[in-house]
Write a protein that holds these residues in place. Structure first.
Motif, short mmCIF file in Angstrom:
data_model
loop_
_atom_site.label_atom_id
_atom_site.label_comp_id
_atom_site.label_asym_id
_atom_site.label_seq_id
_atom_site.Cartn_x
_atom_site.Cartn_y
_atom_site.Cartn_z
N THR A 112 0.84 -1.20 0.00
CA THR A 112 0.00 0.00 0.00
C THR A 112 0.88 1.25 0.00
OG1 THR A 112 -0.16 -0.07 2.42
CG2 THR A 112 -1.96 -1.08 1.17
N GLN A 113 0.24 2.36 -0.25
CA GLN A 113 0.96 3.64 -0.29
C GLN A 113 1.55 3.98 1.07
OE1 GLN A 113 -1.47 6.85 -1.71
NE2 GLN A 113 0.14 8.38 -1.49
N ASP A 114 0.75 3.79 2.11
CA ASP A 114 1.18 4.16 3.46
C ASP A 114 0.28 3.49 4.48
OD1 ASP A 114 -1.21 5.65 3.31
OD2 ASP A 114 -0.14 7.52 2.91
N MET A 115 0.46 3.81 5.76
CA MET A 115 -0.33 3.20 6.82
C MET A 115 -1.81 3.53 6.68
SD MET A 115 -0.23 1.18 9.40
CE MET A 115 1.41 1.12 10.06
N GLU A 116 -2.12 4.73 6.28
CA GLU A 116 -3.53 5.11 6.11
C GLU A 116 -4.18 4.26 5.02
OE1 GLU A 116 -6.30 8.94 4.89
OE2 GLU A 116 -4.25 9.29 5.54
N ALA A 117 -3.48 4.06 3.91
CA ALA A 117 -4.01 3.23 2.83
C ALA A 117 -4.18 1.78 3.29
CB ALA A 117 -3.11 3.29 1.61
N TYR A 118 -3.24 1.30 4.11
CA TYR A 118 -3.39 -0.05 4.66
C TYR A 118 -4.64 -0.12 5.55
CZ TYR A 118 -3.12 -4.25 7.33
OH TYR A 118 -3.46 -5.43 7.90
N HIS A 119 -4.83 0.88 6.37
CA HIS A 119 -5.98 0.92 7.28
C HIS A 119 -7.28 0.86 6.47
CE1 HIS A 119 -8.78 3.11 10.14
NE2 HIS A 119 -8.47 1.99 10.75
N VAL A 120 -7.36 1.62 5.41
CA VAL A 120 -8.56 1.61 4.55
C VAL A 120 -8.74 0.22 3.93
CG1 VAL A 120 -9.54 2.53 2.40
CG2 VAL A 120 -8.52 4.09 4.09
N PHE A 121 -7.65 -0.36 3.44
CA PHE A 121 -7.70 -1.71 2.86
C PHE A 121 -8.22 -2.72 3.89
CE2 PHE A 121 -5.50 -5.82 2.71
CZ PHE A 121 -6.06 -6.34 1.56
N LEU A 122 -7.65 -2.70 5.08
CA LEU A 122 -8.05 -3.64 6.12
C LEU A 122 -9.52 -3.47 6.48
CD1 LEU A 122 -7.31 -5.82 8.23
CD2 LEU A 122 -6.76 -3.94 9.79
N ARG A 123 -9.90 -2.24 6.74
CA ARG A 123 -11.25 -1.97 7.24
C ARG A 123 -12.35 -2.16 6.23
NH1 ARG A 123 -12.38 2.83 11.40
NH2 ARG A 123 -13.49 1.42 12.74
N HIS A 124 -12.05 -1.84 4.96
CA HIS A 124 -13.12 -1.84 3.96
C HIS A 124 -13.04 -2.97 2.95
CE1 HIS A 124 -14.56 1.95 5.51
NE2 HIS A 124 -13.32 2.41 5.48
N LYS A 125 -11.96 -3.73 2.97
CA LYS A 125 -11.83 -4.84 2.04
C LYS A 125 -11.60 -6.17 2.76
CE LYS A 125 -10.18 -2.26 -1.99
NZ LYS A 125 -9.07 -2.14 -2.97
N LEU A 126 -10.45 -6.30 3.41
CA LEU A 126 -10.06 -7.59 3.96
C LEU A 126 -10.92 -8.01 5.15
CD1 LEU A 126 -8.13 -9.98 3.80
CD2 LEU A 126 -6.53 -8.70 5.24
N ALA A 127 -11.04 -7.17 6.14
CA ALA A 127 -11.73 -7.54 7.38
C ALA A 127 -13.23 -7.73 7.20
CB ALA A 127 -11.46 -6.51 8.47
N VAL A 128 -13.79 -7.21 6.12
CA VAL A 128 -15.23 -7.36 5.91
C VAL A 128 -15.59 -8.61 5.13
CG1 VAL A 128 -15.67 -4.88 6.10
CG2 VAL A 128 -15.25 -5.89 3.84
N LEU A 129 -14.60 -9.36 4.66
CA LEU A 129 -14.91 -10.62 3.98
C LEU A 129 -15.60 -11.54 4.98
CD1 LEU A 129 -11.69 -11.29 1.86
CD2 LEU A 129 -13.91 -10.43 1.07
N PRO A 130 -16.70 -12.17 4.60
CA PRO A 130 -17.46 -12.97 5.56
C PRO A 130 -16.71 -14.18 6.11
CG PRO A 130 -18.33 -13.26 3.34
CD PRO A 130 -17.31 -12.15 3.27
N GLN A 131 -15.68 -14.64 5.42
CA GLN A 131 -14.94 -15.81 5.86
C GLN A 131 -13.89 -15.48 6.93
OE1 GLN A 131 -14.71 -14.47 2.80
NE2 GLN A 131 -15.68 -15.83 1.33
N VAL A 132 -13.53 -14.21 7.07
CA VAL A 132 -12.41 -13.80 7.92
C VAL A 132 -12.83 -13.72 9.39
CG1 VAL A 132 -10.79 -11.92 8.44
CG2 VAL A 132 -11.23 -12.60 6.07
N SER A 133 -12.03 -14.36 10.23
CA SER A 133 -12.22 -14.30 11.67
C SER A 133 -11.29 -13.26 12.29
CB SER A 133 -11.97 -15.66 12.29
OG SER A 133 -11.92 -15.58 13.69
N THR A 134 -9.97 -13.41 12.02
CA THR A 134 -8.97 -12.53 12.62
C THR A 134 -7.87 -12.26 11.61
OG1 THR A 134 -9.38 -13.59 14.75
CG2 THR A 134 -7.36 -12.30 14.57
N VAL A 135 -7.29 -11.07 11.69
CA VAL A 135 -6.14 -10.69 10.86
C VAL A 135 -5.05 -10.17 11.79
CG1 VAL A 135 -5.28 -9.20 9.02
CG2 VAL A 135 -7.63 -10.07 8.91
N GLN A 136 -3.85 -10.72 11.68
CA GLN A 136 -2.69 -10.21 12.40
C GLN A 136 -1.69 -9.73 11.36
OE1 GLN A 136 -1.20 -13.33 14.92
NE2 GLN A 136 -2.82 -13.06 16.42
#
Length: 152
Positions: A112-136
């Protein structure tokens, strides 16, 4: 197709610099240009060479943050695993995705471009996938070695 010593040397050369011309390769291999062309064609046809790419300087193209995320899924059925793989493959930020044996299910390399872009990716893409329980996630501080060539 069995690889001989010339094929292996050809593959090593192409892994270091895929822009080498057949003429330059023929010089290094002490083979004719036509013979090199035919070897490269066969290596591609048999799946040894899957694609040819340019490797960019990530910082010059605005990728300032590399991270590795361990993803834990809610279930482990074939359907859940396949759905997760299909969805995560759509994200341009995910550079690599590996299903793992061990305490977590998948390892992702994320750019990602920076920490903010990672945060957006995590919050709006990865963590919202219905299969995901936890991300470290672990963030790269420095890069000592990064290779694309396999040791053959």
């Amino acid at each position: 197709m069995e690889l001989d010593a010339v094929d292996l040397k050809l593959l090593r050369l192409l892994q270091k610099d895929a822009s080498l011309s057949n003429k330059a390769l023929s010089y290094h291999l002490n083979k004719s240009v036509a013979a090199v062309h035919e070897r490269v064609r066969k290596l591609k046809a048999n799946g040894y060479i899957t694609r040819t790419v340019a490797i960019l300087d990530r910082k010059k193209v605005g990728i300032g943050l590399i991270s590795f995320s361990q993803v834990f899924l809610k279930a482990h059925t074939a359907e859940v695993l396949n759905d997760f793989e299909r969805e995560v493959a759509k994200f341009p930020e995910v550079m690599e995705c590996y299903q793992m044996a061990g305490s977590y299910d998948f390892m992702l390399r994320i750019a990602t471009q920076d920490m903010e872009a990672y945060h957006v990716f995590l919050r709006h893409k990865l963590a919202v996938l219905p299969q995901v329980s936890t991300v470290q996630t672990y963030f790269v501080l420095s890069e000592t070695k990064s290779e694309t060539a396999y040791p053959i």
